[in-house]
Design a protein around this motif. Structure first.
Motif, PDB file in Angstrom:
ATOM      1  N   HIS A 193       0.811  -1.230   0.000  1.00  0.00           N
ATOM      2  CA  HIS A 193       0.000   0.000   0.000  1.00  0.00           C
ATOM      3  C   HIS A 193       0.839   1.271   0.000  1.00  0.00           C
ATOM      4  CE1 HIS A 193      -3.435  -2.526   0.526  1.00  0.00           C
ATOM      5  NE2 HIS A 193      -2.830  -3.109   1.535  1.00  0.00           N
ATOM      6  N   GLY A 194       2.132   1.143   0.251  1.00  0.00           N
ATOM      7  CA  GLY A 194       3.006   2.306   0.210  1.00  0.00           C
ATOM      8  C   GLY A 194       3.765   2.345  -1.106  1.00  0.00           C
ATOM      9  N   VAL A 195       4.791   1.491  -1.212  1.00  0.00           N
ATOM     10  CA  VAL A 195       5.692   1.568  -2.366  1.00  0.00           C
ATOM     11  C   VAL A 195       4.972   1.203  -3.674  1.00  0.00           C
ATOM     12  CG1 VAL A 195       7.823   0.682  -3.356  1.00  0.00           C
ATOM     13  CG2 VAL A 195       7.693   1.130  -0.899  1.00  0.00           C
ATOM     14  N   CYS A 196       4.188   0.119  -3.660  1.00  0.00           N
ATOM     15  CA  CYS A 196       3.539  -0.291  -4.920  1.00  0.00           C
ATOM     16  C   CYS A 196       2.555   0.773  -5.414  1.00  0.00           C
ATOM     17  CB  CYS A 196       2.862  -1.656  -4.771  1.00  0.00           C
ATOM     18  SG  CYS A 196       4.075  -2.989  -4.706  1.00  0.00           S
ATOM     19  N   ARG A 197       1.917   1.475  -4.484  1.00  0.00           N
ATOM     20  CA  ARG A 197       1.022   2.565  -4.921  1.00  0.00           C
ATOM     21  C   ARG A 197       1.839   3.670  -5.569  1.00  0.00           C
ATOM     22  NH1 ARG A 197      -3.839   4.082  -4.910  1.00  0.00           N
ATOM     23  NH2 ARG A 197      -4.505   2.268  -3.733  1.00  0.00           N
ATOM     24  N   MET A 198       2.971   4.028  -4.963  1.00  0.00           N
ATOM     25  CA  MET A 198       3.810   5.066  -5.566  1.00  0.00           C
ATOM     26  C   MET A 198       4.290   4.644  -6.950  1.00  0.00           C
ATOM     27  SD  MET A 198       6.046   6.450  -2.360  1.00  0.00           S
ATOM     28  CE  MET A 198       6.669   7.879  -3.232  1.00  0.00           C
ATOM     29  N   LEU A 199       4.514   3.339  -7.118  1.00  0.00           N
ATOM     30  CA  LEU A 199       4.969   2.836  -8.419  1.00  0.00           C
ATOM     31  C   LEU A 199       3.842   2.799  -9.450  1.00  0.00           C
ATOM     32  CD1 LEU A 199       7.170  -0.175  -7.206  1.00  0.00           C
ATOM     33  CD2 LEU A 199       7.997   1.965  -8.229  1.00  0.00           C
TER      34      LEU A 199
END
Ligand code: FAD
Length: 491
Positions: free
Chosen positions: A54-60
């Motif tokens: 929910h943090g890094v993959c969303r930013m990606l």
């Protein structure tokens, strides 16, 4: 030999490499990623944490693709661990930082997950070359100024760059070029023997996607559901019992399973996969270490190239993607001319070491088997120094969100709330374009609505909407879009 030039060259296309490459390319920089293998390729490390999902993959920008991939949903973990004889379960959702739609992660087949991240990197403008092994760095005095690699035809090539990122995992030797030594943990000196089974039992709903971790006399087992029928099963054995996994691997695994009643029960009707990508029984050892230094001028280590603790809390992909995010912020800040390299990379290293440190320190206490889970929860609070309750501190630590970085927790809610608010504005305005009520077409009114929206967002998100504080005295804070660092100016 002609030498190509890029802003950044990344060695390795695992989660660490793809993440840093993508987040730098998204800021308009020229990035080359060199990967030794041709994807999809096998990798261990299948249980993810909410901070990654929910943090890094969303930013990606791959949240939807990930959500639609059909990976089992991991709502927490179920442990047969410590003094209590019965299994106990924790849920990520009990922490406010991971509540609601961010209260889960996934159990992933790494060949698919890593390929998804690499394809996304290509879509975001990274030049990806598979079948290319980085063999060395190019140096000019103190500084790393490029990399040498072998292309799929066996031709030696050279590329120059402002930064070379070593994200080549734990097997490559590239990390030695950063200087210092790789310090292996005296405490975590276990070995792992692992394989795959079809038809294993599942935990009851709604926790059928949980990781099941079961301690037994020689160590502990992981039991990770990868589909309705496929399960990843691994025995982590103490160094003193190393002889138990020597010799015939099939026999060794069967003997260890027989030593552990709960895993025997779960595998009673299962058959081991013996063909294809999952057909091999694999062994890993010496996997807990930390590099003395994480960067030198022009070179940065992320993921397993820098450090790894121990598989018990599934922290590997989190540490890889989080360190990649930290490195990307530092690189983006330096390339934009906002910060000098030393300031930017010190922030990267301090935050990365803090995250590694909380997992390491907590894990040492988690291997004490004569206490119950309340004692582990208390220990988590002590290690993280969080304001949350004991059990929340535990869940936040092993969810990867104990640093309090809003990029790892609030991103999902901010996006959801923005969409909700935009929809509400549209509804009030009676639609957009030609159908919009005249008053809402006025720029002044639209600006006022925007401001009201920000106030409303603050109200909805509470502390999450406040600007972040530095994690360390005198440290930096993240930029509003979380892609760079900013100096902190106290109000
Ligand atoms: P990797 O995933 O290793 O990727 C590195 C890439 O670099 C590879 O694709 C490799 O082919 C490439 N490469 C290597 N050398 C070169 C070169 N010279 N040039 C170019 N490319 C190169 N983590 C979890 O999150 N959950 C788990 O459940 C979990 N279980 C684990 C169980 C065990 C027994 C072990 C040992 C680890 C486990 N991990 C787990 C950790 C996880 O496997 C790693 O932390 C994670 O894969 C690190 O990602 P990375 O991107 O740093 O490296």
């Amino acid at each position: 030999m002609s030498v190509e030039d890029f802003d950044v060259v990344v060695a390795g296309g695992g989660p660490g490499g793809s993440t840093v490459a993508t987040l730098v390319a998204m800021q308009g920089h020229r990035v080359l990623l060199l990967e030794k293998e041709v994807f999809p390729r096998y990798q261990i490390g299948e249980s993810l944490l909410p901070a990654t999902v929910h943090g890094v993959c969303r930013m990606l920008g791959i949240s939807d693709e990930l959500a639609n991939a059909g990976f089992p949903i991991k709502r927490g973990g179920t442990f047969r661990w410590g003094a209590r004889p019965e299994p106990w379960t924790f849920h990520f959702g009990i922490s406010a930082k991971m509540a609601g739609s961010t209260s889960h992660a996934y159990q992933v087949e790494r060949a698919r997950f890593d390929e998804m991240l690499l394809n996304n990197a290509k879509r975001k403008g990274v030049v990806v070359r598979e079948g290319c092994a980085v063999t060395d760095v190019v140096e000019d005095g103190e500084r790393v100024t490029g990399a040498r690699y072998t292309d799929p035809d066996g031709t030696e090539r050279e590329v120059s760059a402002r930064f070379v990122i070593d994200a080549s995992g734990n097997k490559s030797r590239l990390y030695t070029k950063v200087g210092g030594s790789r310090n292996y943990s005296e405490f975590f000196r276990s070995l792992a023997l692992f394989g795959y089974f079809e038809g294993g039992k599942r935990l009851p709903e709604p926790v059928s996607g949980n990781i099941l971790s079961v301690a037994f006399d020689s160590g502990w087992f992981w039991y990770i559901p990868l589909s309705d029928t496929l399960t990843s099963v691994g025995a982590v054995v103490r160094r003193e019992d190393a002889e138990k996994i020597q010799g015939d691997r099939e026999k060794a695994l069967n003997t260890l399973i027989a030593e552990c009643p709960l895993i025997s029960e779960y595998l009673a009707d299962a058959t081991r996969v013996t063909t294809g990508r999952y057909g091999e029984l694999r062994v890993r050892k010496d996997y807990s270490y930390q590099q003395e230094t994480y960067w030198r001028p022009g070179m940065i280590l992320v993921g397993d190239a820098a450090c790894f603790v121990d598989p018990v809390f599934s922290s590997g992909v989190h540490l890889a993607t989080y360190s990649a995010l930290l490195a990307a912020r530092s690189i983006n800040s330096v390339l934009a001319g906002d910060l000098d390299e030393k300031t930017a990379l010190n922030e990267f290293e301090l935050r990365y070491r803090r995250e590694y440190g909380v997992f390491y320190e907590f894990l040492v206490s988690f291997y004490q088997m004569n206490v119950n889970e309340e004692s582990y929860f208390w220990q988590a609070k002590k290690v993280t120094q969080n304001q949350s309750t004991d059990v929340e501190s535990f869940v936040e630590l092993i969810g990867g969100v104990s640093s309090g970085e809003t990029a790892l927790t609030a991103a999902d809610r901010i996006a959801a709330r923005s969409a909700e608010f935009a929809a509400a504005v549209d509804e009030m305005a009676g639609g957009d374009g030609d159908n919009m009520v005249p008053m809402f077409k006025s720029t002044v009114v639209q600006q006022a609505m925007q401001e009201a929206g920000q106030v409303q967002m603050k109200a909805l998100l509470g502390e999450d909407a406040e600007p972040e504080l530095p994690l360390f005295p005198g440290g930096l804070v993240t930029s509003p879009e979380r892609m760079k660092w900013l100096p902190h100016h106290p109000a």
